[in-house]
Design an enzyme around this catalytic site. Structure first.
Site, mmCIF file in Angstrom:
data_model
loop_
_atom_site.group_PDB
_atom_site.id
_atom_site.type_symbol
_atom_site.label_atom_id
_atom_site.label_comp_id
_atom_site.label_asym_id
_atom_site.label_seq_id
_atom_site.Cartn_x
_atom_site.Cartn_y
_atom_site.Cartn_z
ATOM 1 N N ASP A 160 1.141 -1.527 0.332
ATOM 2 C CA ASP A 160 0.220 0.187 -0.424
ATOM 3 C C ASP A 160 1.061 0.846 -0.071
ATOM 4 O O ASP A 160 1.374 1.513 0.705
ATOM 5 C CB ASP A 160 -0.960 -0.206 1.339
ATOM 6 C CG ASP A 160 -1.252 0.991 1.864
ATOM 7 O OD1 ASP A 160 -2.312 1.683 0.462
ATOM 8 O OD2 ASP A 160 -2.279 1.187 2.594
ATOM 9 N N LYS A 210 2.166 11.412 -3.399
ATOM 10 C CA LYS A 210 1.289 11.062 -4.233
ATOM 11 C C LYS A 210 0.674 12.092 -5.092
ATOM 12 O O LYS A 210 0.396 11.019 -5.811
ATOM 13 C CB LYS A 210 0.821 10.047 -3.109
ATOM 14 C CG LYS A 210 -0.294 8.577 -3.692
ATOM 15 C CD LYS A 210 -0.391 7.895 -3.087
ATOM 16 C CE LYS A 210 -1.543 7.166 -2.924
ATOM 17 N NZ LYS A 210 -1.662 6.153 -2.649
ATOM 18 N N GLU A 242 -7.031 0.578 -3.877
ATOM 19 C CA GLU A 242 -7.451 0.678 -3.237
ATOM 20 C C GLU A 242 -8.884 -0.234 -2.092
ATOM 21 O O GLU A 242 -8.561 -1.153 -1.565
ATOM 22 C CB GLU A 242 -6.837 1.638 -2.538
ATOM 23 C CG GLU A 242 -5.083 2.351 -2.477
ATOM 24 C CD GLU A 242 -5.094 3.623 -2.218
ATOM 25 O OE1 GLU A 242 -5.737 4.123 -1.584
ATOM 26 O OE2 GLU A 242 -4.057 3.924 -3.000
ATOM 27 N N ASP A 296 -12.958 5.238 1.954
ATOM 28 C CA ASP A 296 -11.372 4.834 2.310
ATOM 29 C C ASP A 296 -10.967 6.260 2.474
ATOM 30 O O ASP A 296 -11.242 6.764 0.919
ATOM 31 C CB ASP A 296 -10.663 4.297 1.302
ATOM 32 C CG ASP A 296 -8.842 4.543 1.857
ATOM 33 O OD1 ASP A 296 -9.286 4.956 2.260
ATOM 34 O OD2 ASP A 296 -8.331 3.369 0.694
HETATM 35 P P1 ADP Z 1 -3.259 7.254 3.553
HETATM 36 O O1 ADP Z 1 -3.745 5.969 2.400
HETATM 37 O O2 ADP Z 1 -3.492 8.342 2.615
HETATM 38 O O3 ADP Z 1 -1.750 7.097 3.038
HETATM 39 P P2 ADP Z 1 -3.824 6.107 6.108
HETATM 40 O O4 ADP Z 1 -4.773 5.254 6.050
HETATM 41 O O5 ADP Z 1 -2.932 5.844 6.573
HETATM 42 O O6 ADP Z 1 -2.991 6.940 4.948
HETATM 43 O O7 ADP Z 1 -4.470 7.493 6.737
HETATM 44 C C1 ADP Z 1 -3.380 8.675 7.242
HETATM 45 C C2 ADP Z 1 -4.145 9.689 7.780
HETATM 46 O O8 ADP Z 1 -5.344 9.232 9.239
HETATM 47 C C3 ADP Z 1 -3.574 10.740 8.578
HETATM 48 O O9 ADP Z 1 -4.559 12.360 8.329
HETATM 49 C C4 ADP Z 1 -3.791 10.919 10.522
HETATM 50 O O10 ADP Z 1 -3.866 11.727 10.572
HETATM 51 C C5 ADP Z 1 -5.273 10.100 9.965
HETATM 52 N N1 ADP Z 1 -5.097 8.930 11.385
HETATM 53 C C6 ADP Z 1 -4.891 8.145 11.568
HETATM 54 N N2 ADP Z 1 -5.496 7.523 12.968
HETATM 55 C C7 ADP Z 1 -6.182 8.816 13.301
HETATM 56 C C8 ADP Z 1 -7.080 8.892 14.325
HETATM 57 N N3 ADP Z 1 -7.187 7.843 15.623
HETATM 58 N N4 ADP Z 1 -8.200 9.360 14.742
HETATM 59 C C9 ADP Z 1 -7.824 10.475 13.378
HETATM 60 N N5 ADP Z 1 -7.367 10.380 12.009
HETATM 61 C C10 ADP Z 1 -6.237 9.558 12.087
HETATM 62 MG MG MG Z 2 -4.421 4.570 2.248
#
Ligand code: ADP
Ligand code: MG
Length: 610
Positions: free
Chosen positions: A8, A71, A169, A191
């Site tokens: 991912d 990205k 995804e 998502d």
């Molecule tokens: P991406 O797919 O864009 O890489 P992720 O699925 O890893 O992202 O999500 C990252 C986002 O999720 C970030 O903006 C992070 O701040 C948010 N995030 C992670 N944990 C929490 C939480 N417990 N509450 C709110 N937001 C969260």
């Molecule tokens: Mg993601």
């Protein structure tokens, strides 16, 4: 059987996973310290390149040489991204249709930066398996267009990985949840990550997934929540301490990280305190969940429109949706869960860690491709219609939006000019009727056609979209067998706003488009008739009385005048009038042609018998 890992490659975080042979279950691979998420951050220092958690720590001290959210820049042009550049502390410049990031006197492309993240994951997997890893499945947001997917593949190649499949995804997420075991059902995958939002409506039947529709926004995610908090904090600091920190890059990075941490805490707690030690003062501020919800409510609600559009595109009613899956770290926000639950009137799946779901699904897909599971088929859809520009700039759609891929389509075209030996083919993408309003994907040429009268050549155009969503266009003249083909690789990506604009405009302009199209078609028809009549007058004008010739010339002039105007009805009527005026001439010419043919046949017979 060579091992394939699932990756991912996220805007915010990236992960690598595999399927455990013993249990048959997908698992994420942690690093030496036991961390699963690798922040998608790369810092270029004088000592070398730093990636992940270490690079994230450099965001504050080295903002100009530390790259995050890359990205958002993958496979895109300067026009696509220029509006968000003010949020990025590093320098981004246009370069040959794509963008480059300027790090001191060095320039790097977005795929190169992503490749550094991928290489780190590759090494993590190699350390885990104690063997070289050369193949991977990589996921992308469902809304990624051709050039963004291509850029992702390029990143893999740069990292020394053979990208055997690019998977959406949300499709991967539904696999991770094992929803293929449902006998039959409709699934909505919601998502919301750090930088992108995707909604997909899938149908599963007898272990087969079909993506019915996708929608989303590649400019919406947890980063925007953080930004909303930062704006609020800037205001508060200004009134409390009388300083505006908006132009202080280091302070802004501090605020960003503190805002994100507070947001994460507020998913579990009702209130939290932010403490940021600046040089002159220490800023301290309590924030409640209700205050946060006030700041992000609009952003959360902005995800609901695309959800409704996807449901409509899928041709299902909200009540037809059997399962809702939550993906992405931002789906931990309680307000968001409430909204999603209200919209679908269902309790969403959230048993698996939302940050890991996509990587786990990528691992399942990798396992399928490696031959571990053979009974499963995965289907995706094209996000925008694909077609060919035809006479008068009208788009002839070969593959409509939301068609399941892989797919192919074929259509016959011909020439519009006598003796034409070259045909220009213009491949376009979009929902509008006219090519100029769509996005130009590629131009190619079919040459070496034998000279024939207009309308005689049979040009077969074939579009093939492979499982990765990459288009191949082919053209073939069937009489001569001349063929040409291209793989459509646009030089830069179509921005999400562009995609959205195209889809929205297709509704807003639908009526105007139809009128424009009809006018062009009527003009084309008039042109064809004018050409035929001119030729008929030249070749057979002498066969009819002078008055009749004059009447035809008059009708011809009348049509020429009508064609110069915009009155479609008048062009149509005068075309019909000219057709009527030439009916007799056409009959007479046909007779003459028949007689001539018979005459020459007789001559031929005579010669033969001699
Ligand atoms: P991406 O797919 O864009 O890489 P992720 O699925 O890893 O992202 O999500 C990252 C986002 O999720 C970030 O903006 C992070 O701040 C948010 N995030 C992670 N944990 C929490 C939480 N417990 N509450 C709110 N937001 C969260
Ligand atoms: Mg993601």
């Amino acid at each position: 059987m060579s091992r394939i890992v699932g990756i991912d490659l996220g805007t915010t975080n990236s992960l690598v996973a595999y399927v455990d042979e013993k249990t048959g279950l997908p698992r994420v691979i942690p690093d030496q310290e036991g961390r699963v998420l690798l922040p998608s951050v790369v810092s270029f220092t004088t000592e070398g390149v730093v990636v992940g958690e270490a690079a994230k720590r450099l965001l504050v001290r080295r903002p100009a040489t530390t790259v995050y959210s890359v990205k958002r820049l993958m496979g895109r042009g300067y026009e696509d991204v220029k509006e968000e550049l003010c949020y990025l502390p590093f320098k981004v410049a246009p370069c040959d249709g794509i963008v480059k990031i300027q790090i001191g006197d060095r320039e790097v492309t977005p795929p190169e930066v992503s490749a550094i993240v991928l290489r780190s994951l590759k090494e993590r997997a190699e350390a885990h398996f104690r063997e070289p890893i050369e193949k991977a499945v990589i996921t992308v947001p469902a809304y990624f267009n051709d050039s963004q997917r291509q850029a992702t593949k390029d990143a893999g190649r740069i990292a020394g990985l053979d990208v055997v499949r690019i998977v959406n995804e949300p499709t991967a997420a539904s696999l991770a949840y094992g929803l293929h075991r449902l006998k039959e059902g409709v699934i909505a995958v919601y998502d919301l990550g750090g930088g992108t939002f995707d909604i997909s409506i899938l149908r599963v039947k007898d272990g087969v997934f079909e993506v019915l529709a996708t929608n989303g926004n590649t400019h919406l995610g947890g980063d925007d929540f953080d930004r909303a908090i930062v704006v609020w904090l800037l205001d508060d600091i200004l009134s409390e301490h009388g300083v505006y920190l908006g132009r202080d890059t280091e302070a802004m990075q501090e605020l960003r990280l503190a805002a994100e941490a507070a947001k994460v805490r507020l998913s579990a707690e009702d209130r939290t305190t932010l403490t940021i030690p600046f040089e002159e003062f220490t800023y301290r501020r309590a924030i409640t969940r209700a205050e946060l919800e006030g700041l992000i409510e609009k952003l959360v609600d902005a995800t609901l429109g695309p959800c409704r559009m996807a449901i409509a595109d899928a041709g299902v009613a909200p009540s037809d949706i059997d399962e809702v899956v939550l993906v992405g770290g931002s789906t931990r926000v309680p307000l968001l869960r409430r909204r999603v639950q209200e919209l679908f009137a269902k309790t969403p799946h959230s048993q698996l860690n939302p940050d890991e779901v996509v990587a786990l699904g990528a691992a399942v897909q990798a396992h399928i491709l490696a031959g571990g599971i053979t009974s499963m088929l995965l289907l995706d859809v094209t996000p925008l219609s694909l077609g060919i520009e035809t006479l008068g700039g009208i788009v002839s759609v070969l593959i409509p939006r939301n068609t399941t891929i892989p797919t192919s389509a074929r259509e016959m075209f011909t020439t519009s000019v006598d003796g034409q030996t070259i045909v220009d083919l213009h491949v376009v993408q979009g929902e509008r009727e006219l090519a100029k309003d769509c996005r130009s994907l590629a131009r190619f040429e079919l040459s070496g056609i034998d000279p024939m009268p207009a309308g005689m050549p049979k040009i077969e155009v074939t579009f093939l979209i492979d499982a990765n969503g990459i288009l191949q266009a082919q053209a073939k003249e069937l009489r001569t067998g001349k063929a040409t083909a291209i793989e459509v690789k646009p030089t830069y990506g179509l921005s999400e706003t562009e995609v959205e604009r195209m889809v929205e405009e297709s509704f807003a302009y639908a009526e105007a488009d139809v009128e424009a199209r009809l006018l062009i078609e009527t003009r084309n028809e008039a042109d064809t008739v004018i050409t035929h009549v001119e030729r008929a007058l030249r070749q057979g004008g002498e066969l009819v009385p002078v008055e009749e010739r004059e009447a035809i010339r008059e009708a011809l002039e009348e049509l020429r005048r009508a064609r110069a105007g915009d009155d479609r009805g008048r062009i149509r009527d005068t075309t019909a009038a000219l057709n009527r005026a030439t009916e007799h001439l056409a009959d007479v010419m046909m007779d003459a042609a028949l007689k001539a043919a018979l005459g020459s046949k007789r001559a031929a017979e005579i010669m033969e018998s001699d």
